[in-house]
Design a protein around this motif. Structure first.
Motif, PDB file in Angstrom:
ATOM      1  N   TYR A 110      13.050-126.978  65.673  1.00 55.31           N
ATOM      2  CA  TYR A 110      11.889-125.956  65.731  1.00 55.31           C
ATOM      3  C   TYR A 110      12.562-124.804  66.080  1.00 55.31           C
ATOM      4  N   TRP A 111      12.255-123.712  65.409  1.00 54.05           N
ATOM      5  CA  TRP A 111      12.324-122.338  65.763  1.00 54.05           C
ATOM      6  C   TRP A 111      11.500-121.308  65.658  1.00 54.05           C
ATOM      7  N   GLY A 112      11.385-120.318  66.534  1.00 52.58           N
ATOM      8  CA  GLY A 112      10.534-119.449  66.697  1.00 52.58           C
ATOM      9  C   GLY A 112      11.078-117.917  65.625  1.00 52.58           C
ATOM     10  N   GLN A 113       9.941-116.886  65.752  1.00 54.17           N
ATOM     11  CA  GLN A 113      10.426-116.188  64.861  1.00 54.17           C
ATOM     12  C   GLN A 113      11.389-115.092  65.459  1.00 54.17           C
ATOM     13  N   GLY A 114      11.618-114.945  66.341  1.00 54.45           N
ATOM     14  CA  GLY A 114      12.546-114.000  67.031  1.00 54.45           C
ATOM     15  C   GLY A 114      11.890-113.017  67.520  1.00 54.45           C
ATOM     16  N   THR A 115      12.561-112.225  68.448  1.00 55.14           N
ATOM     17  CA  THR A 115      12.181-110.835  69.124  1.00 55.14           C
ATOM     18  C   THR A 115      13.119-110.104  69.379  1.00 55.14           C
ATOM     19  N   GLN A 116      13.255-108.679  68.765  1.00 55.37           N
ATOM     20  CA  GLN A 116      14.324-107.668  68.942  1.00 55.37           C
ATOM     21  C   GLN A 116      14.626-107.436  70.176  1.00 55.37           C
ATOM     22  N   VAL A 117      15.941-107.469  70.793  1.00 56.32           N
ATOM     23  CA  VAL A 117      16.406-106.903  71.950  1.00 56.32           C
ATOM     24  C   VAL A 117      17.543-105.822  71.568  1.00 56.32           C
ATOM     25  N   THR A 118      17.198-104.424  72.120  1.00 56.72           N
ATOM     26  CA  THR A 118      18.179-103.294  71.581  1.00 56.72           C
ATOM     27  C   THR A 118      18.619-102.735  72.896  1.00 56.72           C
ATOM     28  N   VAL A 119      19.655-102.751  73.275  1.00 60.24           N
ATOM     29  CA  VAL A 119      20.281-102.206  74.258  1.00 60.24           C
ATOM     30  C   VAL A 119      21.262-100.829  74.137  1.00 60.24           C
ATOM     31  N   SER A 120      20.953 -99.831  74.748  1.00 55.74           N
ATOM     32  CA  SER A 120      21.276 -98.548  74.177  1.00 55.74           C
ATOM     33  C   SER A 120      22.358 -98.076  75.206  1.00 55.74           C
ATOM     34  N   SER A 121      23.535 -97.434  75.027  1.00 55.22           N
ATOM     35  CA  SER A 121      24.648 -97.239  75.837  1.00 55.22           C
ATOM     36  C   SER A 121      24.263 -95.862  76.420  1.00 55.22           C
TER      37      SER A 121
END
Length: 121
Positions: A110-121
């Motif tokens: 089973y999998w979820g739909q995902g959540t976006q993680v964005t790391v800025s420099s």
């Protein structure tokens, strides 16, 4: 059938921290091994971390060891991923998964739909 819903992803600066949550429903949460994968743009989905049914054993990818911590609260049907010292290369969609039979290091039922993680420099 288990439903998984991730939350907690957002934009964060390098060196910062985030905690992702994954709420499960539709099954007996404590019967499942739980895990997190991620997929960066243009790359394959990769294993991040996993945790055994009772939380007694945890597993990490080398790239996150010492920075990320997986945990679970079986009373709340939730698995967490605490991410510290985030780097731009941690930018990805993070997916929660669950499997009734094995530690989800390569695949999961089973999998979820995902959540976006964005790391800025």
């Amino acid at each position: 059938q288990v439903q998984l819903v991730e939350s907690g992803g957002r934009l964060v600066q390098a060196g910062g921290s985030l905690r992702l949550s994954c709420a499960a429903s539709g099954g007996t949460f404590s019967a499942y091994f739980m895990g997190w994968f991620r997929q960066a743009p243009g790359k394959e989905r990769e294993f991040v971390a996993a945790i055994a049914r009772t939380g007694g054993s945890v597993y990490y990818a080398d790239s996150v060891k010492g920075r990320f911590t997986i945990s679970r609260d079986n009373a709340k049907n939730t698995v967490y991923l605490q991410m510290n010292s985030l780097q731009p290369e941690d930018t990805a969609v993070y997916y929660c998964n669950a499997d009734p039979s094995r530690v989800p290091r390569t695949s999961a039922r089973y999998w979820g739909q995902g959540t976006q993680v964005t790391v800025s420099s």
